[in-house]
Motif scaffolding. Structure first.
Motif, PDB file in Angstrom:
ATOM      1  N   ALA A   9      48.888  37.555  52.120  1.00 16.37           N
ATOM      2  CA  ALA A   9      47.630  37.733  52.843  1.00 16.37           C
ATOM      3  C   ALA A   9      46.480  37.067  52.097  1.00 16.37           C
ATOM      4  CB  ALA A   9      47.341  39.218  53.046  1.00 16.37           C
ATOM      5  N   ALA A  10      46.469  37.198  50.793  1.00 18.73           N
ATOM      6  CA  ALA A  10      45.405  36.582  49.996  1.00 18.73           C
ATOM      7  C   ALA A  10      45.492  35.065  50.039  1.00 18.73           C
ATOM      8  CB  ALA A  10      45.476  37.078  48.552  1.00 18.73           C
ATOM      9  N   THR A  11      46.713  34.532  49.996  1.00 19.48           N
ATOM     10  CA  THR A  11      46.890  33.086  50.066  1.00 19.48           C
ATOM     11  C   THR A  11      46.489  32.563  51.437  1.00 19.48           C
ATOM     12  OG1 THR A  11      48.684  33.238  48.461  1.00 19.48           O
ATOM     13  CG2 THR A  11      48.544  31.214  49.742  1.00 19.48           C
ATOM     14  N   ALA A  12      46.894  33.263  52.478  1.00 18.39           N
ATOM     15  CA  ALA A  12      46.503  32.866  53.842  1.00 18.39           C
ATOM     16  C   ALA A  12      44.994  32.912  53.997  1.00 18.39           C
ATOM     17  CB  ALA A  12      47.174  33.767  54.864  1.00 18.39           C
ATOM     18  N   VAL A  58      39.160  38.718  57.507  1.00 18.69           N
ATOM     19  CA  VAL A  58      40.126  39.778  57.815  1.00 18.69           C
ATOM     20  C   VAL A  58      41.301  39.729  56.834  1.00 18.69           C
ATOM     21  CG1 VAL A  58      41.833  40.529  59.521  1.00 18.69           C
ATOM     22  CG2 VAL A  58      39.504  40.003  60.237  1.00 18.69           C
ATOM     23  N   PHE A  59      41.879  38.538  56.630  1.00 22.03           N
ATOM     24  CA  PHE A  59      42.992  38.413  55.697  1.00 22.03           C
ATOM     25  C   PHE A  59      42.548  38.668  54.256  1.00 22.03           C
ATOM     26  CE2 PHE A  59      45.143  36.024  59.111  1.00 22.03           C
ATOM     27  CZ  PHE A  59      46.373  36.674  59.075  1.00 22.03           C
ATOM     28  N   GLY A  60      41.335  38.286  53.913  1.00 20.63           N
ATOM     29  CA  GLY A  60      40.826  38.537  52.567  1.00 20.63           C
ATOM     30  C   GLY A  60      40.677  40.016  52.276  1.00 20.63           C
ATOM     31  N   HIS A  61      40.141  40.756  53.236  1.00 10.74           N
ATOM     32  CA  HIS A  61      40.028  42.204  53.045  1.00 10.74           C
ATOM     33  C   HIS A  61      41.395  42.872  52.997  1.00 10.74           C
ATOM     34  CE1 HIS A  61      35.766  43.028  52.884  1.00 10.74           C
ATOM     35  NE2 HIS A  61      35.560  42.185  53.881  1.00 10.74           N
ATOM     36  N   ALA A  62      42.336  42.387  53.817  1.00 13.33           N
ATOM     37  CA  ALA A  62      43.690  42.940  53.779  1.00 13.33           C
ATOM     38  C   ALA A  62      44.349  42.662  52.434  1.00 13.33           C
ATOM     39  CB  ALA A  62      44.530  42.352  54.909  1.00 13.33           C
ATOM     40  N   GLY A  63      44.210  41.448  51.932  1.00 16.86           N
ATOM     41  CA  GLY A  63      44.780  41.110  50.636  1.00 16.86           C
ATOM     42  C   GLY A  63      44.121  41.868  49.498  1.00 16.86           C
ATOM     43  N   LEU A  64      42.817  42.069  49.600  1.00 10.42           N
ATOM     44  CA  LEU A  64      42.091  42.800  48.557  1.00 10.42           C
ATOM     45  C   LEU A  64      42.451  44.279  48.567  1.00 10.42           C
ATOM     46  CD1 LEU A  64      39.937  42.088  46.438  1.00 10.42           C
ATOM     47  CD2 LEU A  64      38.216  42.747  48.092  1.00 10.42           C
ATOM     48  N   HIS A  65      42.641  44.820  49.750  1.00 12.19           N
ATOM     49  CA  HIS A  65      42.951  46.241  49.886  1.00 12.19           C
ATOM     50  C   HIS A  65      44.347  46.578  49.354  1.00 12.19           C
ATOM     51  CE1 HIS A  65      42.845  50.270  51.537  1.00 12.19           C
ATOM     52  NE2 HIS A  65      43.980  50.035  52.179  1.00 12.19           N
ATOM     53  N   ARG A  66      45.277  45.629  49.471  1.00 13.76           N
ATOM     54  CA  ARG A  66      46.669  45.898  49.108  1.00 13.76           C
ATOM     55  C   ARG A  66      47.033  45.517  47.672  1.00 13.76           C
ATOM     56  NH1 ARG A  66      49.239  43.450  54.603  1.00 13.76           N
ATOM     57  NH2 ARG A  66      48.495  45.100  55.978  1.00 13.76           N
ATOM     58  N   ARG A  68      46.562  45.473  43.358  1.00 14.47           N
ATOM     59  CA  ARG A  68      46.110  46.264  42.218  1.00 14.47           C
ATOM     60  C   ARG A  68      44.974  45.516  41.530  1.00 14.47           C
ATOM     61  NH1 ARG A  68      51.589  45.310  41.140  1.00 14.47           N
ATOM     62  NH2 ARG A  68      50.972  43.961  39.432  1.00 14.47           N
ATOM     63  N   PRO A  69      44.091  46.229  40.854  1.00 10.74           N
ATOM     64  CA  PRO A  69      43.064  45.539  40.073  1.00 10.74           C
ATOM     65  C   PRO A  69      43.702  44.691  38.977  1.00 10.74           C
ATOM     66  CG  PRO A  69      42.480  47.837  40.365  1.00 10.74           C
ATOM     67  CD  PRO A  69      43.877  47.674  40.884  1.00 10.74           C
ATOM     68  N   GLY A  70      43.232  43.453  38.841  1.00 11.14           N
ATOM     69  CA  GLY A  70      43.742  42.555  37.822  1.00 11.14           C
ATOM     70  C   GLY A  70      44.865  41.640  38.287  1.00 11.14           C
ATOM     71  N   ALA A  71      45.345  41.809  39.506  1.00  8.64           N
ATOM     72  CA  ALA A  71      46.415  40.942  40.011  1.00  8.64           C
ATOM     73  C   ALA A  71      45.851  39.563  40.347  1.00  8.64           C
ATOM     74  CB  ALA A  71      47.052  41.566  41.242  1.00  8.64           C
ATOM     75  N   LYS A  72      46.711  38.537  40.293  1.00 11.43           N
ATOM     76  CA  LYS A  72      46.256  37.177  40.588  1.00 11.43           C
ATOM     77  C   LYS A  72      45.791  37.033  42.026  1.00 11.43           C
ATOM     78  CE  LYS A  72      49.060  34.660  37.280  1.00 11.43           C
ATOM     79  NZ  LYS A  72      50.106  33.645  37.113  1.00 11.43           N
ATOM     80  N   SER A  73      46.458  37.719  42.924  1.00  9.22           N
ATOM     81  CA  SER A  73      46.095  37.582  44.331  1.00  9.22           C
ATOM     82  C   SER A  73      44.739  38.228  44.633  1.00  9.22           C
ATOM     83  CB  SER A  73      47.176  38.186  45.227  1.00  9.22           C
ATOM     84  OG  SER A  73      47.356  39.549  44.922  1.00  9.22           O
TER      85      SER A  73
END
Length: 102
Positions: A9-12, A58-66, A68-73
């Motif tokens: 989701a973050a990449t998309a 929308v995809f950015g919020h989904a990727g951010l919500h899913r 963990r803090p500190g993850a690359k995504s």
């Protein structure tokens, strides 16, 4: 090695954010037509800078919500949100400019 759904989701979101920014900067609808004609004949330059940033957000919020803090995504999702919100602001201003030009 498969990616986690949040990374996808973050990449998309990042890809959509970059594409939306390129549409805002790179395309210019014809000024000789009215808004309705420009929307009919050139839908990508008119609506692309508004629709793609919304998808990036929308995809950015989904990727951010899913994630963990500190993850690359998480960094990808945050970058996509910044690009998406900026592209949406510039795209909306441009859309209003096209609508009021005639």
């Amino acid at each position: 090695m498969s990616e986690q759904p949040s990374t996808k989701a973050a990449t998309a979101a990042l890809v959509l954010g970059i594409l939306s920014w390129l549409l805002v900067v790179g395309t210019h609808p014809s000024r000789s037509r009215g808004f309705g004609d420009a929307l009919y004949w050139e839908p990508v330059p008119v609506l692309g800078p508004v629709v793609l940033p919304l998808l990036a957000i929308v995809f950015g919020h989904a990727g951010l919500h899913r994630t963990r803090p500190g993850a690359k995504s998480r960094g990808r999702a945050t970058t996509a949100l910044v690009l998406g919100y900026l592209a949406l602001a510039f795209g909306a201003v441009r859309l209003v400019g096209i609508a009021t030009a005639q």
